[in-house]
Enzyme design. Structure first.
Site, mmCIF file in Angstrom:
data_model
loop_
_atom_site.group_PDB
_atom_site.id
_atom_site.type_symbol
_atom_site.label_atom_id
_atom_site.label_comp_id
_atom_site.label_asym_id
_atom_site.label_seq_id
_atom_site.Cartn_x
_atom_site.Cartn_y
_atom_site.Cartn_z
ATOM 1 C CG HIS A 6 -1.480 3.967 5.132
ATOM 2 N ND1 HIS A 6 -2.812 3.471 5.184
ATOM 3 C CD2 HIS A 6 -0.831 2.889 4.402
ATOM 4 C CE1 HIS A 6 -2.879 2.290 4.316
ATOM 5 N NE2 HIS A 6 -1.729 1.959 3.926
ATOM 6 C CG ASP A 64 -5.492 4.814 5.505
ATOM 7 O OD1 ASP A 64 -5.809 4.538 4.335
ATOM 8 O OD2 ASP A 64 -4.546 5.135 6.075
ATOM 9 C CB SER A 118 -0.976 -0.022 1.247
ATOM 10 O OG SER A 118 -0.389 -0.066 2.343
#
Length: 192
Positions: free
Chosen positions: A108, A134, A68
């Site tokens: 992230h 998210d 990701s």
């Protein structure tokens, strides 16, 4: 059967020889080897706890488990984290955070930061390789993260070094075999 090696060493040729070597050790040698093994384990734990104190992060080293965050980080990259409370969170920064109800932290990038007049900070994250933010990963009803959710901030990385961890989690038998070999090595290693 034992093969010849360098001076002062011997190499067992079967797993049965390992147990035979253990039986041949006198009690003093066995205690010494067990103590040596315990010192290695306790030293590793002390180093880990020292890193926790120095970095301010409950988990100063993490492995990227998914794609990701590509192209910034790839699956298997080892990240080094810090988490000093006085450092402000900024958009563009890569954070590792925990979400209630999930055991594994997420790596992230911060894409939005909102700071209130009273100093409270809320922020939104997104994986570089993901299409959407998210919010779908956060607990139900949560739209923003807070500083308390942050485990650490990425300060450096080693590419693909964490693949060993991923392989050991994907193949538990490999993990136990590796631990057994390392334990046997420490127990059977003799000082020359």
């Amino acid at each position: 059967m034992v093969r010849a090696g360098a001076v002062g060493t011997h190499l067992p040729t079967s797993s049965l020889d390992i147990f035979g070597d253990l039986r041949k050790m006198n009690k003093r040698q066995l205690y010494y080897q067990v103590l040596n093994f315990a010192m290695i384990v306790s030293s590793a734990l002390m180093i880990w706890k020292g890193l926790i104190v120095l970095t301010g992060s409950e988990s100063p080293i993490v492995v990227v488990l998914s794609g990701s965050m590509e192209p910034a980080f790839h699956r298997g990259d080892l990240l080094f984290l810090t988490n000093f409370r006085e450092d402000p969170i900024r958009a563009g920064e890569i954070v590792v955070f925990k979400v209630e109800g999930r055991d594994i932290p997420i790596v992230h990038r911060v894409i939005k930061v909102h700071e209130k007049d009273n100093g409270d900070i809320k922020f939104l994250t997104k994986g570089d390789n993901n299409e959407v933010d998210d919010r779908g990963l956060y607990k139900e009803g949560q739209n923003w993260l807070e500083k308390k959710d942050v485990v650490g901030r990425a300060r450096g990385f080693l590419p693909y070094v964490g693949m060993v961890t991923i392989i050991m989690n994907d193949y538990p038998k490999f993990k136990y075999a590796l631990l057994a070999v390392m334990g046997a090595y420490v127990l059977l290693k003799r000082e020359s």
